[in-house]
Design a protein around this motif. Structure first.
Motif, PDB file in Angstrom:
ATOM      1  N   ARG A 230     -33.983 -18.758  77.723  1.00  0.00           N
ATOM      2  CA  ARG A 230     -34.551 -17.768  76.804  1.00  0.00           C
ATOM      3  C   ARG A 230     -35.172 -18.387  75.549  1.00  0.00           C
ATOM      4  O   ARG A 230     -36.153 -17.887  75.034  1.00  0.00           O
ATOM      5  CB  ARG A 230     -33.467 -16.771  76.412  1.00  0.00           C
ATOM      6  CG  ARG A 230     -33.092 -15.880  77.562  1.00  0.00           C
ATOM      7  CD  ARG A 230     -32.095 -14.852  77.145  1.00  0.00           C
ATOM      8  NE  ARG A 230     -31.686 -14.076  78.311  1.00  0.00           N
ATOM      9  CZ  ARG A 230     -30.993 -12.984  78.266  1.00  0.00           C
ATOM     10  NH1 ARG A 230     -30.610 -12.486  77.106  1.00  0.00           N
ATOM     11  NH2 ARG A 230     -30.666 -12.335  79.360  1.00  0.00           N
ATOM     12  N   ARG A 241     -49.124 -17.415  71.169  1.00  0.00           N
ATOM     13  CA  ARG A 241     -49.592 -16.447  70.180  1.00  0.00           C
ATOM     14  C   ARG A 241     -50.450 -17.145  69.121  1.00  0.00           C
ATOM     15  O   ARG A 241     -51.447 -16.620  68.666  1.00  0.00           O
ATOM     16  CB  ARG A 241     -48.383 -15.772  69.529  1.00  0.00           C
ATOM     17  CG  ARG A 241     -48.501 -14.264  69.550  1.00  0.00           C
ATOM     18  CD  ARG A 241     -47.228 -13.585  69.146  1.00  0.00           C
ATOM     19  NE  ARG A 241     -46.535 -13.087  70.323  1.00  0.00           N
ATOM     20  CZ  ARG A 241     -45.241 -13.160  70.521  1.00  0.00           C
ATOM     21  NH1 ARG A 241     -44.471 -13.716  69.626  1.00  0.00           N
ATOM     22  NH2 ARG A 241     -44.714 -12.658  71.601  1.00  0.00           N
ATOM     23  N   PRO A 253     -54.039  -9.199  71.599  1.00  0.00           N
ATOM     24  CA  PRO A 253     -52.828  -8.864  72.381  1.00  0.00           C
ATOM     25  C   PRO A 253     -53.024  -9.007  73.883  1.00  0.00           C
ATOM     26  O   PRO A 253     -52.103  -9.417  74.597  1.00  0.00           O
ATOM     27  CB  PRO A 253     -52.552  -7.412  72.019  1.00  0.00           C
ATOM     28  CG  PRO A 253     -53.685  -6.924  71.229  1.00  0.00           C
ATOM     29  CD  PRO A 253     -54.474  -8.084  70.745  1.00  0.00           C
ATOM     30  N   ARG A 264     -45.684 -17.992  82.829  1.00  0.00           N
ATOM     31  CA  ARG A 264     -44.454 -17.604  83.543  1.00  0.00           C
ATOM     32  C   ARG A 264     -44.681 -17.466  85.041  1.00  0.00           C
ATOM     33  O   ARG A 264     -43.919 -16.787  85.728  1.00  0.00           O
ATOM     34  CB  ARG A 264     -43.951 -16.267  82.990  1.00  0.00           C
ATOM     35  CG  ARG A 264     -43.751 -16.287  81.510  1.00  0.00           C
ATOM     36  CD  ARG A 264     -42.356 -15.891  81.097  1.00  0.00           C
ATOM     37  NE  ARG A 264     -42.191 -16.141  79.685  1.00  0.00           N
ATOM     38  CZ  ARG A 264     -42.273 -15.203  78.758  1.00  0.00           C
ATOM     39  NH1 ARG A 264     -42.474 -13.954  79.106  1.00  0.00           N
ATOM     40  NH2 ARG A 264     -42.127 -15.513  77.496  1.00  0.00           N
TER      41      ARG A 264
ATOM     42  N   LEU B  89     -42.792 -10.393  81.540  1.00  0.00           N
ATOM     43  CA  LEU B  89     -42.744 -10.296  80.083  1.00  0.00           C
ATOM     44  C   LEU B  89     -41.327  -9.903  79.675  1.00  0.00           C
ATOM     45  O   LEU B  89     -40.584  -9.325  80.468  1.00  0.00           O
ATOM     46  CB  LEU B  89     -43.727  -9.241  79.577  1.00  0.00           C
ATOM     47  CG  LEU B  89     -45.225  -9.523  79.691  1.00  0.00           C
ATOM     48  CD1 LEU B  89     -46.017  -8.411  79.018  1.00  0.00           C
ATOM     49  CD2 LEU B  89     -45.600 -10.850  79.062  1.00  0.00           C
ATOM     50  N   THR B  90     -40.977 -10.187  78.443  1.00  0.00           N
ATOM     51  CA  THR B  90     -39.679  -9.746  77.943  1.00  0.00           C
ATOM     52  C   THR B  90     -39.877  -8.372  77.280  1.00  0.00           C
ATOM     53  O   THR B  90     -41.005  -8.031  76.899  1.00  0.00           O
ATOM     54  CB  THR B  90     -39.120 -10.734  76.899  1.00  0.00           C
ATOM     55  OG1 THR B  90     -39.988 -10.689  75.762  1.00  0.00           O
ATOM     56  CG2 THR B  90     -39.054 -12.147  77.440  1.00  0.00           C
ATOM     57  N   GLU B  93     -41.696  -8.683  73.989  1.00  0.00           N
ATOM     58  CA  GLU B  93     -43.125  -9.009  74.125  1.00  0.00           C
ATOM     59  C   GLU B  93     -43.927  -7.793  74.553  1.00  0.00           C
ATOM     60  O   GLU B  93     -45.025  -7.554  74.053  1.00  0.00           O
ATOM     61  CB  GLU B  93     -43.300 -10.130  75.158  1.00  0.00           C
ATOM     62  CG  GLU B  93     -42.897 -11.500  74.647  1.00  0.00           C
ATOM     63  CD  GLU B  93     -42.687 -12.515  75.762  1.00  0.00           C
ATOM     64  OE1 GLU B  93     -42.334 -13.653  75.446  1.00  0.00           O
ATOM     65  OE2 GLU B  93     -42.863 -12.153  76.948  1.00  0.00           O
ATOM     66  N   LEU B  94     -43.370  -7.030  75.485  1.00  0.00           N
ATOM     67  CA  LEU B  94     -44.090  -5.853  75.970  1.00  0.00           C
ATOM     68  C   LEU B  94     -44.285  -4.837  74.838  1.00  0.00           C
ATOM     69  O   LEU B  94     -45.372  -4.283  74.666  1.00  0.00           O
ATOM     70  CB  LEU B  94     -43.323  -5.205  77.132  1.00  0.00           C
ATOM     71  CG  LEU B  94     -44.109  -4.086  77.773  1.00  0.00           C
ATOM     72  CD1 LEU B  94     -44.899  -4.602  78.953  1.00  0.00           C
ATOM     73  CD2 LEU B  94     -43.223  -2.960  78.212  1.00  0.00           C
ATOM     74  N   TYR B  97     -46.846  -5.990  72.443  1.00  0.00           N
ATOM     75  CA  TYR B  97     -48.175  -5.805  73.054  1.00  0.00           C
ATOM     76  C   TYR B  97     -48.671  -4.374  72.824  1.00  0.00           C
ATOM     77  O   TYR B  97     -49.782  -4.152  72.343  1.00  0.00           O
ATOM     78  CB  TYR B  97     -48.056  -6.137  74.544  1.00  0.00           C
ATOM     79  CG  TYR B  97     -49.229  -5.740  75.401  1.00  0.00           C
ATOM     80  CD1 TYR B  97     -50.448  -6.369  75.259  1.00  0.00           C
ATOM     81  CD2 TYR B  97     -49.106  -4.737  76.355  1.00  0.00           C
ATOM     82  CE1 TYR B  97     -51.519  -6.007  76.052  1.00  0.00           C
ATOM     83  CE2 TYR B  97     -50.165  -4.362  77.150  1.00  0.00           C
ATOM     84  CZ  TYR B  97     -51.370  -5.008  76.993  1.00  0.00           C
ATOM     85  OH  TYR B  97     -52.442  -4.645  77.782  1.00  0.00           O
ATOM     86  N   ASN B 125     -34.933 -10.847  74.941  1.00  0.00           N
ATOM     87  CA  ASN B 125     -35.636 -12.041  75.435  1.00  0.00           C
ATOM     88  C   ASN B 125     -35.439 -12.301  76.928  1.00  0.00           C
ATOM     89  O   ASN B 125     -35.774 -13.368  77.423  1.00  0.00           O
ATOM     90  CB  ASN B 125     -35.214 -13.277  74.642  1.00  0.00           C
ATOM     91  CG  ASN B 125     -35.857 -13.295  73.280  1.00  0.00           C
ATOM     92  OD1 ASN B 125     -36.996 -12.855  73.129  1.00  0.00           O
ATOM     93  ND2 ASN B 125     -35.130 -13.752  72.282  1.00  0.00           N
TER      94      ASN B 125
END
Lengths: 444, 238
Positions: A230, A241, A253, A264, B89-90, B93-94, B97, B125
């Motif tokens: 994590r 970012r 975004p 990922r 995505l975590t 993060e979502l 966004y 996370n």
């Protein structure tokens, strides 16, 4: 039982073909044919004539080595997608998972499915052989196509069953494969004997060991999620970012999301494309009769084309974007920026190779860098910009993008770099077309 | 903001998914109920601007959904029936966004707040792929609630949630209503429709068969439970 399953699957395929018959039977073949004929014309009459590409004569050994390389890469890069399809860890349970179907029957069904999936790969191989005039080798892609699913499936199942999948180990295997391919005495191999050996060995192997077991599912699940902790995940996201600060706020975004997803492994195609770029770099070091600009354009095209599978794989998730206050133009711009960003280092790499291998006066060296940068930007922009062309099928988009990229490379590198300016009206036209397509998709 | 729907219809080839439908609502909780295929989700998607009506007009305040979809969506929070969230995505993060696209300033505090409310702070996370169905649903609800939109469209919000979360979601909905938001929700859980909604619209095969407060509908159907009331109207109309 086998017949019932195949019949049902064929019915489903027939329905898909009947809905999209125009794409599969008219648009696709027409585009492929035009790509082939025009490509040959450009390659032989135009590029050869001007001298940017000297005639490359491939020996039989080179062709065989290249074929082995691509087949090995296909096995390697098909590992993840095959594992995903074989074990229901990242997909919903299919009806076949729930029914009492023996594994040997499922294996055969899978073999047939894979045979269809592999068809485009071998079709492209055949086209390339015709393209380079190696018509005496045409029978081989057809024969290899028949046994190849057994090798792919066998490799994936065996690996998962006997060793927990692990990215480092797989990387090691790729290196060993590369070593073997480089030193294998391919010209001494007997094709017929190999053909039958490789056809029957996977089948016999599966009969004997039967390695498709649901108890292996935990290993596959672990493989897909367990490679990043994590803390690292948050660090990578923060870094990406920061990279995205370069683009306009409205696109940021979207680009951040796309880059995080790429990091990922949402688009495993990135790794495949990176290896292909490495092959191009290797070619640039070995075959010096082709101009650096051509290599740069090819490598840029390959790496930028990661955007196409990304866009296609995002399709089921686009409902979420559609419910957000997001202009279609920004969706398009995000993909354009993504392609440009991925391809950004390529011109510098080929400039470095060129400077290292062929000492140039500094003015000429700067001139080359300038040309490579223009070509890199043009090619990556055209690949990203044409994202909505080709009816959401990456192969069709690749053809459209490839045409535009060939023209852009020829115009900039051969005629005059000022012709780079032509990129802007082309991109504007691609943008307008993309906006209509994205809006229509949202409000169908 | 007032939600105005006037004579909206939707056809798919020969199938009429929604017959002319009209409603006006401001600062209330409206329930949309009906059997499967009654046209609830179609109507909700049209309000959000995901699909456009064949005829009629939908407006949020002075904003026409068809003409100014982007502006309208700034004021809408939408929870689809089956939310698909990026598995890689975590949650954090979502939500970032969504917040960035909605142009929400200082989203960090609000994201932390919603994660806390739904008991997902510790999972912020983790990859969405590793979360359970219910947890993903909570994240989808949080993404609809983020920015405290003036219009909340919730398609089957209670599906897949545990009892405690259903209760806290009910409270959140009531709180948003108290803050002046308009809420349109569809559900098959009649207990929640009865408890939360101030007005209920019953649809059957794309047609509005009854409309009113839960109490008035129960009186008309001469039933004590809303479950029976719903069955009464959907049977009577056939």
């Amino acid at each position: 039982m086998f017949r019932t399953i195949i019949k049902t699957k064929l019915r489903a395929i027939r329905r898909v073909l009947s809905y999209d018959w125009a794409t599969y039977f008219i648009l696709g073949p027409v585009m492929m044919g035009v790509a082939f004929l025009l490509g040959r014309k450009i390659f032989k009459d135009f590029a050869f004539g001007i001298g940017r590409i000297q005639p490359v004569s491939l020996s039989e050994e080179t062709v065989v080595r290249l074929a082995f390389a691509f087949l090995a890469l296909k096995i390697f890069f098909n590992f993840l997608p095959l594992a995903r399809r074989l074990y229901p860890t990242e997909r919903l349970l299919s009806v076949e998972d729930l029914l009492p179907i023996a594994f040997n029957i499922r294996y055969k069904v899978f073999y047939f499915e894979q045979l269809f999936r592999d068809l485009p790969f071998f079709a492209i191989g055949t086209i390339l052989l015709i393209f380079f005039g190696k018509t005496d080798l045409l029978v081989w892609p057809f024969m290899i196509w028949f046994f190849f699913p057994g090798v792919e499936i066998g490799f994936t199942l065996t690996w998962i069953h006997f060793w927990s999948p692990n990215r480092k180990r797989l990387g090691g295997v790729l290196l060993i494969l590369a070593f073997l391919l480089a030193f294998l005495p391919v010209v001494q191999l007997s094709w017929w004997a190999d053909f039958f050996t490789i056809l029957f060995v996977p089948l016999g192997y599966y009969k004997g060991f039967k390695v498709w077991r649901y108890t292996d599912m935990g290993r596959v699940a672990q493989f897909f999620v367990g490679h990043e902790n994590r803390k690292n995940r948050a660090k990578t996201a923060a870094l990406l970012r920061r990279v995205c600060q370069l683009v306009p706020k409205k696109v940021r975004p979207l680009l951040q999301r796309d880059l995080i997803l790429t990091a990922r492994n949402f688009v495993p195609h990135l790794w495949r494309n990176l290896v292909l770029v490495l092959l191009v770099i290797f070619s640039a070091l070995s075959w010096r009769q082709i101009d650096a600009v051509v290599y740069c354009a090819l490598a840029t095209f390959i790496i930028a084309s990661t955007v196409s599978p990304l866009f296609q794989m995002q399709r089921p998730f686009r409902m979420m974007d559609a419910a957000l206050p997001l202009a279609a133009e920004h969706v398009w711009r995000a993909k354009l920026s993504y392609a440009r960003l991925l391809a950004l280092p390529i011109p510098f790499v080929f400039w470095g190779i060129e400077v290292a291998l062929r000492p140039l006066p500094w003015q000429e060296s700067l001139n080359l860098l300038f040309t490579l940068l223009l070509v890199g930007i043009a090619v990556s922009s055209l690949v990203g910009g044409s994202i909505c062309e080709g009816d959401q099928r990456p192969v069709l988009q690749y053809i459209v993008a490839a045409f535009l990229c060939i023209l852009a490379t020829l115009f900039i590198a051969l005629f005059n770099p000022v012709l780079f300016l032509l990129l802007f009206p082309v991109l504007s036209s691609l943008k307008n077309s993309a906006v209509i397509r994205i809006e229509n998709e949202g409000s169908a | 903001m007032r939600l105005s729907i006037s004579n909206v219809t939707k056809r798919y080839g020969d199938l009429t998914a929604l017959h002319p439908f009209s409603m006006d609502s401001e600062g209330e909780i409206c329930g949309l109920i009906g059997n499967n295929g009654a046209g609830k989700s179609t109507l909700l998607k049209m309000i959000v601007g995901l699909i456009f009506p064949g005829k009629g007009k939908i407006a949020l305040g002075d904003l026409d959904v068809k003409k100014m979809p982007e502006t309208v969506k700034r004021h809408i929070g939408y929870l689809p029936e089956s939310p698909l969230l990026y598995p890689r995505l975590t949650p954090e993060e979502l939500l970032f966004y969504v917040a960035e696209i909605k142009g929400i300033q200082k989203a960090k505090d609000e994201i932390a707040y919603w994660l806390e409310i739904f008991g997902l702070s510790e999972k912020r996370n983790a990859l969405l792929n590793d979360l359970s169905f219910g947890m993903k649903k909570k994240i989808a609800i949080a993404s609809a609630l983020i920015g405290r939109p003036a219009l909340l469209i919730l398609d089957e919000p209670f599906n897949g949630l545990d009892v405690a979360t259903m209760e806290s979601l009910s409270e959140i909905i009531l709180k948003r209503r108290a803050d002046g938001a308009t809420i349109v929700l569809s559900s098959h859980l009649m207990t929640y429709i009865d408890r939360l909604c101030e007005r209920v619209f019953i649809l059957k095969e794309g047609q509005l068969v009854a409309e009113g407060t839960p109490k008035a509908l129960k009186t008309r159907a001469n039933q004590t439970s809303f479950h029976e009331t719903f069955l009464y109207f959907t049977k009577v109309s056939s």
